[in-house]
Structure formats: structure tokens, C-alpha cells
Design a protein around this motif. Structure first.
Motif, PDB file in Angstrom:
ATOM      1  N   ARG A 105      50.176  30.460 -13.751  1.00  0.00           N
ATOM      2  CA  ARG A 105      51.098  31.161 -12.850  1.00  0.00           C
ATOM      3  C   ARG A 105      52.338  30.318 -12.588  1.00  0.00           C
ATOM      4  N   VAL A 106      52.138  29.018 -12.384  1.00  0.00           N
ATOM      5  CA  VAL A 106      53.275  28.130 -12.164  1.00  0.00           C
ATOM      6  C   VAL A 106      54.159  28.091 -13.411  1.00  0.00           C
ATOM      7  N   ALA A 107      53.543  28.042 -14.589  1.00  0.00           N
ATOM      8  CA  ALA A 107      54.310  28.013 -15.837  1.00  0.00           C
ATOM      9  C   ALA A 107      55.143  29.285 -15.991  1.00  0.00           C
ATOM     10  N   LYS A 108      54.563  30.430 -15.666  1.00  0.00           N
ATOM     11  CA  LYS A 108      55.308  31.687 -15.745  1.00  0.00           C
ATOM     12  C   LYS A 108      56.455  31.710 -14.730  1.00  0.00           C
ATOM     13  N   THR A 109      56.207  31.141 -13.573  1.00  0.00           N
ATOM     14  CA  THR A 109      57.256  31.070 -12.551  1.00  0.00           C
ATOM     15  C   THR A 109      58.403  30.190 -13.024  1.00  0.00           C
ATOM     16  N   LYS A 110      58.085  29.068 -13.637  1.00  0.00           N
ATOM     17  CA  LYS A 110      59.134  28.175 -14.146  1.00  0.00           C
ATOM     18  C   LYS A 110      59.943  28.849 -15.253  1.00  0.00           C
ATOM     19  N   TYR A 114      49.550  32.693  -4.282  1.00  0.00           N
ATOM     20  CA  TYR A 114      49.489  32.997  -5.711  1.00  0.00           C
ATOM     21  C   TYR A 114      49.630  31.743  -6.567  1.00  0.00           C
ATOM     22  N   LEU A 115      50.542  30.861  -6.180  1.00  0.00           N
ATOM     23  CA  LEU A 115      50.826  29.678  -6.996  1.00  0.00           C
ATOM     24  C   LEU A 115      49.868  28.521  -6.735  1.00  0.00           C
ATOM     25  N   THR A 116      49.326  28.438  -5.531  1.00  0.00           N
ATOM     26  CA  THR A 116      48.514  27.262  -5.190  1.00  0.00           C
ATOM     27  C   THR A 116      47.158  27.582  -4.580  1.00  0.00           C
ATOM     28  N   GLY A 117      46.975  28.793  -4.045  1.00  0.00           N
ATOM     29  CA  GLY A 117      45.745  29.130  -3.328  1.00  0.00           C
ATOM     30  C   GLY A 117      45.853  28.944  -1.831  1.00  0.00           C
ATOM     31  N   PHE A 118      46.982  28.425  -1.346  1.00  0.00           N
ATOM     32  CA  PHE A 118      47.083  28.124   0.086  1.00  0.00           C
ATOM     33  C   PHE A 118      46.811  29.367   0.925  1.00  0.00           C
ATOM     34  N   LEU A 142      59.654  22.551  -8.791  1.00  0.00           N
ATOM     35  CA  LEU A 142      60.676  21.834  -9.556  1.00  0.00           C
ATOM     36  C   LEU A 142      60.423  22.031 -11.046  1.00  0.00           C
ATOM     37  N   LEU A 143      61.474  22.318 -11.793  1.00  0.00           N
ATOM     38  CA  LEU A 143      61.318  22.395 -13.241  1.00  0.00           C
ATOM     39  C   LEU A 143      60.862  21.060 -13.818  1.00  0.00           C
ATOM     40  N   SER A 144      61.229  19.986 -13.116  1.00  0.00           N
ATOM     41  CA  SER A 144      60.965  18.637 -13.623  1.00  0.00           C
ATOM     42  C   SER A 144      59.590  18.092 -13.226  1.00  0.00           C
ATOM     43  N   ASN A 182      57.394  37.303  -6.925  1.00  0.00           N
ATOM     44  CA  ASN A 182      56.778  38.628  -6.796  1.00  0.00           C
ATOM     45  C   ASN A 182      56.727  39.346  -8.144  1.00  0.00           C
ATOM     46  N   TRP A 183      57.811  39.254  -8.909  1.00  0.00           N
ATOM     47  CA  TRP A 183      57.838  39.915 -10.217  1.00  0.00           C
ATOM     48  C   TRP A 183      56.918  39.223 -11.215  1.00  0.00           C
ATOM     49  N   VAL A 184      56.727  37.918 -11.055  1.00  0.00           N
ATOM     50  CA  VAL A 184      55.792  37.208 -11.931  1.00  0.00           C
ATOM     51  C   VAL A 184      54.378  37.739 -11.716  1.00  0.00           C
ATOM     52  N   ARG A 185      54.024  38.045 -10.467  1.00  0.00           N
ATOM     53  CA  ARG A 185      52.654  38.431 -10.159  1.00  0.00           C
ATOM     54  C   ARG A 185      52.397  39.935 -10.225  1.00  0.00           C
ATOM     55  N   ILE A 186      53.353  40.704 -10.731  1.00  0.00           N
ATOM     56  CA  ILE A 186      53.163  42.156 -10.746  1.00  0.00           C
ATOM     57  C   ILE A 186      52.069  42.579 -11.726  1.00  0.00           C
ATOM     58  N   VAL A 187      51.860  41.822 -12.810  1.00  0.00           N
ATOM     59  CA  VAL A 187      50.758  42.093 -13.735  1.00  0.00           C
ATOM     60  C   VAL A 187      49.583  41.200 -13.349  1.00  0.00           C
ATOM     61  N   LYS A 188      48.468  41.819 -13.011  1.00  0.00           N
ATOM     62  CA  LYS A 188      47.315  41.083 -12.496  1.00  0.00           C
ATOM     63  C   LYS A 188      46.389  40.616 -13.625  1.00  0.00           C
ATOM     64  N   SER A 189      45.721  39.516 -13.376  1.00  0.00           N
ATOM     65  CA  SER A 189      44.687  39.041 -14.284  1.00  0.00           C
ATOM     66  C   SER A 189      43.412  39.851 -14.059  1.00  0.00           C
ATOM     67  N   GLU A 190      42.454  39.709 -14.963  1.00  0.00           N
ATOM     68  CA  GLU A 190      41.169  40.395 -14.787  1.00  0.00           C
ATOM     69  C   GLU A 190      40.482  39.943 -13.505  1.00  0.00           C
TER      70      GLU A 190
END
Length: 391
Positions: free
Chosen positions: A14-19, A40-44, A58-60, A154-162
Motif C-alpha cells: 500500500r505504501v509503495a502504491k501511494t509513493k 490503511y498505510l500503517t494499521g494505526f 517520504l519518497l526517500s 483515498n484513490w489508492v485504496r479504492i480497489v480492495k484486496s481479498e
């Protein structure tokens, strides 16, 4: 001891898709404050969004950096996959203090990471991102370029995993139970607040196999004339003979929602309500059955509009929206909507709440179906009678 709802690899993906989305948008630093995006990105997961908290992506750097109130630091340690060095808690002097702002603390992190002169994206229209947050960033990071990154995650997470859809299926089982409890509880002479209390109990108690979580939206249960508008809830008045009662309810499993709406009529309800209910049910069914991957959101609405045109009833608002993971005040994802002009292409794994309610001056009817898109079409999450509920 960490408790993760998904495998660590899924969070990393998910983080990779966000980057990738950040790079496409020209964003080098992303400040995430939407609680659902944080989850979504961390579970918090914590009821701490009333104070300033968020993530720095960060991209870096491989891992996001969580920032938040000191006493919430352990929530990050317990619910996220992040390493200790990426959990940054500010002291309580930053909390609701007009002399200090938590985003100043975040600015210090960016300076430490040599990111103070980068292109910074902020969720400028997110519920928990204030004007003061943006003002603080712009005042302190004078060398940075700021861009609006609202809904990027939000747009990254619009397609859900199984796994995500699996959680929503569990929520759907609770939602069916919740609707049945509502139907059993609402009756002539019963106080509206007592019926609502039973609904809350059903939402949280869940099933014998698993419990429920709090919903992002309270049970919306207007009765009588109050059904002419969609977002009212109960009172302490008793239900009366002839009342129409809207039940827009939800279930939640591990923050993944399955909303479900039906309309009840008690005793001698008017023929207009009965006719309206039949129209909404017919249009909802036609739109669901027409859905195929590759279809545009606006095309789904077009099927609905064509189906109900003969009835004389008109709906001038959207008939549905992407939904799933969220926190108060909304279970919607703020991305795709089923309405004219929305060119979003439906893809397998997308999840929607189709809710083509119609509200007139003196009454309304609300029926909905949560569904997910597959290679073969739309699959409803719930199995509950799609019609007016008569008592």
C-alpha cells in the motif's frame, strides 16, 4: 505486542502504491491526517483524531513516520508495523495550545530529514486537517512548495484486496443482524430511542463468532415527517400508526463498513409511500444487475434514471459512492460517485454503497445495497429483502 489486521507485506504494498501516486502528482513529501488513510498505510487505530496526528510519507524513506500525542505513542506501537524510530510522539504542551502547534513539531521532523525544501502534499480538504495546520506549515517551511494532495491515498485504496473484502463480508453478516433487530424493535408505541439502543447493541455485539466495531455514522432512523430528509435520527417519541421509518444502518468489522438501508411502514401507511418504495426497489435492482467491470460510474446512474423515469419520481442527487474503511463522520471514501459526469471506470475489487433514496416534501423512502465489483458484475454484500418492510 503488535496486533496487525493485515500482513506486513500488504501494508508495504500500500505504501509503495501511494509513493507511485505521489511521484505521478509531483509530491515528494506527503502529510496524511485522514484517520482512514493512516489506518490503511500503517494499521494505526485509536480514537485520538480529536488531536493532531498523522503520517509523513517520504519518497526517500521506506517506512512512513507516525506523529501524534505522547500518550498515543503506544497505540502506534501496538497497532502499526512501524519501527520504533518512525514513531514520533510530541509532548502535551502542543495539545490545544494557542502558543504551539503540533505541525511545528512535524516541521522539525522534516528539517531533521532534510525535506524542508521539497514539494509537500497535504490533505487540505480532510476532516481533521485544519486551516491552522496549513498556515503553520507555510509559515515555517518557507522553502517548500505546497500542493493539494486531498484524496491521493483515498484513490489508492479504492480497489480492495481479498482480505479487505473478507472483512466487509464479515461486516455484512452483522449488518443483516442489525437490520433484523431494527425491524423487530420498531413498532407502534415503542419509543424511538429504545429501538435505537437495540440497534447500537447489535452493531457492537456482532455475531457469536466475532464482534463489531463502532460505525463511522450513527444509526439514521427518522420517522414520520422526519423521513423527508435523510440525515436525522431518533427522538424519544413513540412510533405511531401510519409512520414511515427510514433505517440507514451499518456494521463495522475492524474499521471496514457494510452500510444497509431499508424503509419500514407501520400500520396504515400512505399509498404514495408504497408506490415510492416499489419504484426505488425496481431502480436499485436494475442498476445492480446492469453493472459490469469497465462500466463508468455515470452509466450506472443512467440505468437507474431510465428505470424510474416512467414513475414520475425524480432523484437529483447521486445514487451511490465508494465506501469501506473509515472513521467518523463518514463511511464513504470521497472518491467515485454513481452520478452523471463521473467517468470512473468500475474495476474488480471496488466496493460501493448504492443508496438511491428519494425524499419528498412530506416523506421519503431509502433502500440501499452495499456491493463489490467482480469480473462478472456486482455482488451484493448483504442478503436482506429488497423492499419496503411492512409491519
Amino acid at each position: 505486542m503488535k496486533t496487525l489486521n493485515f500482513a506486513e507485506n500488504e501494508y508495504r504494498e500500500r505504501v509503495a502504491k501511494t509513493k507511485a501516486a505521489m511521484e505521478k502528482a509531483g509530491v515528494e513529501v506527503l502529510i496524511v491526517t485522514d484517520p482512514a488513510n493512516m489506518n490503511y498505510l500503517t494499521g494505526f487505530d485509536g480514537w485520538s483524531f480529536y488531536v493532531h496526528q498523522g503520517l509523513v510519507v517520504l519518497l526517500s524513506q521506506e517506512e512512513p513516520i507516525w506523529f501524534g500525542r505522547g500518550q498515543d505513542g503506544n497505540a502506534a506501537r501496538l497497532t502499526t508495523w512501524l519501527s520504533e524510530e518512525n514513531i514520533r510522539a510530541y509532548d502535551d504542551t502542543y495539545v490545544q495550545n494557542p502558543e504551539k502547534h503540533p505541525m511545528s513539531y512535524v516541521c522539525d521532523i522534516l528539517r531533521e530529514k532534510k525535506q524542508e525544501n521539497k514539494t509537500v502534499g497535504t490533505e487540505m480538504d480532510a476532516y481533521y486537517y485544519s486551516a491552522k495546520c496549513q498556515e503553520t506549515f507555510e509559515k515555517e517551511l518557507t522553502g517548500a512548495k505546497f500542493v493539494d494532495a486531498t484524496n491521493l491515498v483515498n484513490w489508492v485504496r479504492i480497489v480492495k484486496s481479498e482480505a479487505e473484502i473478507g472483512y466487509m463480508k464479515k461486516a455484512a453478516v452483522i449488518a443483516e443482524k442489525v437490520m433484523q433487530v431494527a425491524y423487530d424493535s420498531v413498532d407502534i408505541g415503542v419509543r424511538q430511542c429504545d429501538a435505537a439502543a437495540n440497534v447500537f447493541h447489535a452493531q457492537i455485539s456482532g455475531t457469536e463468532e466475532y464482534g463489531g466495531d463502532y460505525s463511522a455514522i450513527i444509526p439514521l432512523m427518522p420517522a414520520g415527517i422526519r423521513t423527508s430528509t435523510p440525515h436525522l435520527s431518533w427522538t424519544d417519541e413513540p412510533y405511531k400508526d401510519g409512520d414511515t421509518v427510514i433505517l440507514e444502518l451499518s456494521a463495522n468489522y475492524r474499521r471496514y463498513h457494510c452500510p444497509l438501508a431499508r424503509t419500514m411502514i407501520l400500520g396504515n401507511a400512505s399509498q404514495k409511500v408504497r408506490d415510492l418504495g416499489a419504484t426505488v426497489a425496481e431502480g436499485l435492482t436494475a442498476a445492480l444487475e446492469a453493472i459490469r467491470p469497465g462500466m463508468l460510474c455515470e452509466e450506472v446512474e443512467r440505468v437507474w434514471a431510465k428505470t424510474i423515469a416512467k414513475s414520475g419520481f425524480i432523484k437529483d442527487s447521486r445514487i451511490g459512492y465508494a465506501m469501506g474503511l473509515n472513521y467518523p463522520p463518514d463511511w464513504g471514501e470521497h472518491t467515485a460517485s454513481l452520478r452523471p459526469g463521473d467517468k470512473t471506470e468500475l474495476k474488480p475489487g471496488m466496493t460501493f454503497h448504492m443508496i438511491p433514496g428519494i425524499w419528498l416534501d412530506d416523506c421519503g423512502v431509502d433502500l440501499s445495497e452495499p456491493f463489490y465489483v467482480t469480473e462478472n458484475g456486482a455482488v451484493p454484500f448483504c442478503n436482506y429483502e429488497r423492499a419496503l418492510l411492512v409491519k
